[in-house]
Design a protein around this motif. Structure first.
Motif, PDB file in Angstrom:
ATOM      1  N   GLY A 218       0.835  -1.196   0.000  1.00 48.93           N
ATOM      2  CA  GLY A 218       0.000   0.000   0.000  1.00 48.93           C
ATOM      3  C   GLY A 218       0.870   1.246   0.000  1.00 48.93           C
ATOM      4  O   GLY A 218       1.241   1.755   1.061  1.00 48.93           O
ATOM      5  N   ILE A 219       1.214   1.755  -1.184  1.00 51.50           N
ATOM      6  CA  ILE A 219       2.074   2.933  -1.288  1.00 51.50           C
ATOM      7  C   ILE A 219       1.297   4.190  -0.895  1.00 51.50           C
ATOM      8  O   ILE A 219       1.775   5.020  -0.130  1.00 51.50           O
ATOM      9  CB  ILE A 219       2.640   3.061  -2.716  1.00 51.50           C
ATOM     10  N   PHE A 220       0.092   4.336  -1.455  1.00 52.79           N
ATOM     11  CA  PHE A 220      -0.851   5.408  -1.092  1.00 52.79           C
ATOM     12  C   PHE A 220      -0.221   6.796  -1.179  1.00 52.79           C
ATOM     13  O   PHE A 220      -0.108   7.512  -0.188  1.00 52.79           O
ATOM     14  CB  PHE A 220      -1.413   5.178   0.303  1.00 52.79           C
ATOM     15  N   SER A 221       0.215   7.170  -2.367  1.00 51.04           N
ATOM     16  CA  SER A 221       0.784   8.504  -2.570  1.00 51.04           C
ATOM     17  C   SER A 221      -0.276   9.427  -3.170  1.00 51.04           C
ATOM     18  O   SER A 221      -1.309   8.976  -3.677  1.00 51.04           O
ATOM     19  CB  SER A 221       2.004   8.427  -3.485  1.00 51.04           C
ATOM     20  N   GLY A 222       0.007  10.720  -3.117  1.00 47.86           N
ATOM     21  CA  GLY A 222      -0.889  11.701  -3.727  1.00 47.86           C
ATOM     22  C   GLY A 222      -2.290  11.657  -3.137  1.00 47.86           C
ATOM     23  O   GLY A 222      -2.466  11.651  -1.917  1.00 47.86           O
ATOM     24  N   PRO A 223      -3.312  11.578  -4.006  1.00 49.85           N
ATOM     25  CA  PRO A 223      -4.702  11.626  -3.528  1.00 49.85           C
ATOM     26  C   PRO A 223      -5.259  10.274  -3.091  1.00 49.85           C
ATOM     27  O   PRO A 223      -6.471  10.118  -2.956  1.00 49.85           O
ATOM     28  CB  PRO A 223      -5.455  12.138  -4.769  1.00 49.85           C
ATOM     29  N   ALA A 224      -4.405   9.294  -2.870  1.00 46.77           N
ATOM     30  CA  ALA A 224      -4.864   7.925  -2.621  1.00 46.77           C
ATOM     31  C   ALA A 224      -5.820   7.833  -1.423  1.00 46.77           C
ATOM     32  O   ALA A 224      -6.904   7.243  -1.526  1.00 46.77           O
ATOM     33  CB  ALA A 224      -3.663   7.003  -2.405  1.00 46.77           C
ATOM     34  N   ILE A 225      -5.428   8.387  -0.278  1.00 47.63           N
ATOM     35  CA  ILE A 225      -6.250   8.247   0.928  1.00 47.63           C
ATOM     36  C   ILE A 225      -7.595   8.946   0.747  1.00 47.63           C
ATOM     37  O   ILE A 225      -8.647   8.425   1.166  1.00 47.63           O
ATOM     38  CB  ILE A 225      -5.499   8.809   2.154  1.00 47.63           C
ATOM     39  N   ALA A 226      -7.598  10.112   0.125  1.00 47.02           N
ATOM     40  CA  ALA A 226      -8.854  10.821  -0.128  1.00 47.02           C
ATOM     41  C   ALA A 226      -9.764   9.989  -1.031  1.00 47.02           C
ATOM     42  O   ALA A 226     -10.984   9.911  -0.808  1.00 47.02           O
ATOM     43  CB  ALA A 226      -8.574  12.181  -0.760  1.00 47.02           C
TER      44      ALA A 226
ATOM     45  N   THR B  37      -0.567  -5.126   3.570  1.00 49.18           N
ATOM     46  CA  THR B  37       0.409  -5.725   4.481  1.00 49.18           C
ATOM     47  C   THR B  37       1.339  -4.627   4.990  1.00 49.18           C
ATOM     48  O   THR B  37       1.340  -3.508   4.479  1.00 49.18           O
ATOM     49  CB  THR B  37       1.246  -6.819   3.782  1.00 49.18           C
ATOM     50  N   ASN B  38       2.148  -4.961   5.978  1.00 47.25           N
ATOM     51  CA  ASN B  38       3.073  -3.965   6.529  1.00 47.25           C
ATOM     52  C   ASN B  38       4.464  -4.058   5.907  1.00 47.25           C
ATOM     53  O   ASN B  38       5.467  -3.828   6.576  1.00 47.25           O
ATOM     54  CB  ASN B  38       3.152  -4.075   8.052  1.00 47.25           C
ATOM     55  N   THR B  39       4.521  -4.390   4.596  1.00 47.19           N
ATOM     56  CA  THR B  39       5.801  -4.269   3.886  1.00 47.19           C
ATOM     57  C   THR B  39       6.209  -2.807   3.787  1.00 47.19           C
ATOM     58  O   THR B  39       7.379  -2.489   3.582  1.00 47.19           O
ATOM     59  CB  THR B  39       5.700  -4.854   2.465  1.00 47.19           C
ATOM     60  N   ILE B  40       5.218  -1.913   3.903  1.00 46.45           N
ATOM     61  CA  ILE B  40       5.421  -0.467   3.934  1.00 46.45           C
ATOM     62  C   ILE B  40       4.754   0.051   5.204  1.00 46.45           C
ATOM     63  O   ILE B  40       3.673  -0.430   5.560  1.00 46.45           O
ATOM     64  CB  ILE B  40       4.804   0.198   2.680  1.00 46.45           C
ATOM     65  N   PRO B  41       5.345   1.002   5.923  1.00 48.35           N
ATOM     66  CA  PRO B  41       4.712   1.521   7.146  1.00 48.35           C
ATOM     67  C   PRO B  41       3.308   2.062   6.866  1.00 48.35           C
ATOM     68  O   PRO B  41       3.114   2.843   5.930  1.00 48.35           O
ATOM     69  CB  PRO B  41       5.665   2.645   7.588  1.00 48.35           C
ATOM     70  N   GLN B  42       2.328   1.639   7.677  1.00 54.14           N
ATOM     71  CA  GLN B  42       0.941   2.015   7.431  1.00 54.14           C
ATOM     72  C   GLN B  42       0.306   2.792   8.580  1.00 54.14           C
ATOM     73  O   GLN B  42      -0.887   3.102   8.521  1.00 54.14           O
ATOM     74  CB  GLN B  42       0.107   0.749   7.159  1.00 54.14           C
ATOM     75  N   ASP B  43       1.056   3.105   9.612  1.00 56.75           N
ATOM     76  CA  ASP B  43       0.475   3.776  10.783  1.00 56.75           C
ATOM     77  C   ASP B  43      -0.193   5.091  10.400  1.00 56.75           C
ATOM     78  O   ASP B  43      -1.319   5.377  10.832  1.00 56.75           O
ATOM     79  CB  ASP B  43       1.556   4.022  11.844  1.00 56.75           C
ATOM     80  N   GLU B  44       0.469   5.895   9.606  1.00 53.36           N
ATOM     81  CA  GLU B  44      -0.089   7.194   9.216  1.00 53.36           C
ATOM     82  C   GLU B  44      -1.335   7.019   8.361  1.00 53.36           C
ATOM     83  O   GLU B  44      -2.336   7.733   8.531  1.00 53.36           O
ATOM     84  CB  GLU B  44       0.966   8.005   8.456  1.00 53.36           C
ATOM     85  N   HIS B  45      -1.297   6.052   7.439  1.00 47.33           N
ATOM     86  CA  HIS B  45      -2.452   5.815   6.571  1.00 47.33           C
ATOM     87  C   HIS B  45      -3.649   5.315   7.376  1.00 47.33           C
ATOM     88  O   HIS B  45      -4.790   5.710   7.106  1.00 47.33           O
ATOM     89  CB  HIS B  45      -2.095   4.798   5.485  1.00 47.33           C
ATOM     90  N   MET B  46      -3.406   4.468   8.372  1.00 50.32           N
ATOM     91  CA  MET B  46      -4.498   3.948   9.189  1.00 50.32           C
ATOM     92  C   MET B  46      -5.090   5.044  10.074  1.00 50.32           C
ATOM     93  O   MET B  46      -6.265   4.977  10.448  1.00 50.32           O
ATOM     94  CB  MET B  46      -3.997   2.776  10.035  1.00 50.32           C
TER      95      MET B  46
END
Length: 412
Positions: free
Chosen positions: A345-353, A366-375
């Motif tokens: 889950g890279i989630f760059s740019g407008p992804a979260i919105a 998965t947590n191959t990439i840090p997800q704390d901020e996204h969660m």
């Protein structure tokens, strides 16, 4: 031992010695001697979870930047003759993290480490695995318009984006005004400049850099394209998130027996069929249909999702445009719920919105990439911990055991 005969005394001594040796062996095995695990700055939480699982301490390393932003790495303990594992994911500041990994590998190698293994949960530049031919569709132009290359084309060759939409034409350019005329002009300019043959294969470059730095072995997960393993002349273990995904589906989706596994593009068909077979459910895929060069691409659903729980599965999501459009298509086709399960889950740019505004029940990564901020910023984002798979891969590699068990099972 008074009162005991000589044979009995010898047998007791031998038993005590064997018991003592067994205890010492158990202690040594639990401590995993001759192994060091170091963490880069990209994902220290995952590295800590790995060493906790292995029952060892994280190696001491100091990483800092000089005032001119050069990276400096100092290994804080001896690695002579050790089996070294360096955990660094290709996320966040990708270029800085990649350079940091290369320096750490080289530092350990020049310090006489017996073997250096790079544990790269998310392989950087994996999407640049082949030369890509530019396709001339309106949708594709809209995609590249926001990149540096797209801005160059729109400003230098085609005028501004507004000019493009209005159908105006730059002086001296051939072709009729309008979308088709601009596409013809774009194609003519690219053919004259020879842009087709100048695209890099950056994943191959990264593979060469890792090998030259001194890496002896690579452990990664869900490469964007399996052929990237062939870019290396050293062993590569490409782990799969599939076992962890199956476990999550069975534990968290009550109606999973009435589900259908969906690929958001034709390239992921093999991935979804494997998961569908393991769950004994049906699968579907979404095909981007392009009828003519000047027509907007349409998404065509192949499969029946009516009154079913649709589970979108893909290896990575960056800006999430594709999976959000796919989710809308599935709801229009009659799906009761839509989940998305992604390895990276890279989630760059407008992804979260986009995720917050989409119709997902949950977006699972998965947590191959840090997800704390996204969660924190999205209640729909959930995380599967895969640290135990990397820890078991490290343990098996260190002990010279096969890692193929991990391709279809989650270690407990």
């Amino acid at each position: 031992m008074p009162g005991l005969s000589e044979p009995v005394r010898v047998n007791l001594l031998r038993a005590n010695l064997e018991n003592s040796n067994r205890q010492e062996l158990t202690t040594l095995q639990s401590r995993m001697p001759n192994i060091k695990v170091f963490s880069g700055t990209s994902h220290p939480d995952l590295a800590q979870r790995i060493v906790d699982r292995l029952g060892i301490d994280l190696g001491k390393v100091v990483t800092k930047k000089f005032s001119n932003l050069e990276t400096c790495v100092e290994i804080g303990e001896s690695v002579r003759g050790e089996d070294v594992y360096i955990v660094q994911s290709g996320s966040g500041e990708v270029n800085d993290n990649l350079m940091e990994l290369l320096i750490m590998i080289n530092a350990c190698k020049t310090a006489s480490a017996s073997r250096v293994t790079a544990v790269i949960p998310c392989f950087p530049y994996a999407r640049q695995d082949k030369k890509r031919q530019v396709r001339f569709e309106w949708e594709i132009f809209i995609d590249i318009e926001h990149s540096a290359f797209g801005e160059l084309l729109s400003l230098e060759m085609l005028g501004t984006a507004e000019d493009f939409k209005r159908g105006s034409q730059r002086p001296g350019m051939t072709g009729e005004p309008g979308i088709q005329g601009h596409l013809e002009s774009l194609q003519e300019c690219l053919e004259k400049s020879g842009s087709y043959s100048r695209a890099p294969i950056s994943a191959k470059l990264v593979a060469n850099m890792l090998s030259v730095a001194g890496a002896d072995h690579i452990i990664t997960m869900d490469l964007h394209a399996s052929q990237i393993q062939g870019f290396f002349d050293i062993p590569v273990d490409n782990l799969y998130a599939e076992p962890a995904v199956l476990k999550w589906i069975k534990e968290n989706i009550v109606e999973w027996k009435n589900s259908i596994i969906v690929s958001p593009d034709a390239g992921g068909a093999k991935r979804v069929t494997s998961i569908a077979d393991r769950l004994n459910v049906e699968f579907a895929l979404i095909h981007k249909e392009r009828k003519k060069a000047n027509e907007v691409a349409s998404m065509v659903l192949v499969g029946d999702v009516k009154d079913r729980v649709a589970i979108l599965v893909d290896d990575m999501a960056d800006t999430c445009g594709t999976i959000c459009h796919a989710a809308e298509k599935l709801m229009e086709a009659g799906a009761t719920k839509v989940y998305a399960i992604l390895t990276h889950g890279i989630f760059s740019g407008p992804a979260i919105a986009r995720i917050n505004n989409a119709c997902f029940e949950a977006v699972v990564v998965t947590n191959t990439i840090p997800q704390d901020e996204h969660m924190t910023t999205s209640s729909k984002v959930q995380c599967i911990d895969v640290s135990m798979m990397f820890a078991e891969a490290v343990r098996r590699t260190h002990n010279g055991e096969s890692v193929s068990y991990l391709f279809s099972n989650v270690p407990y």
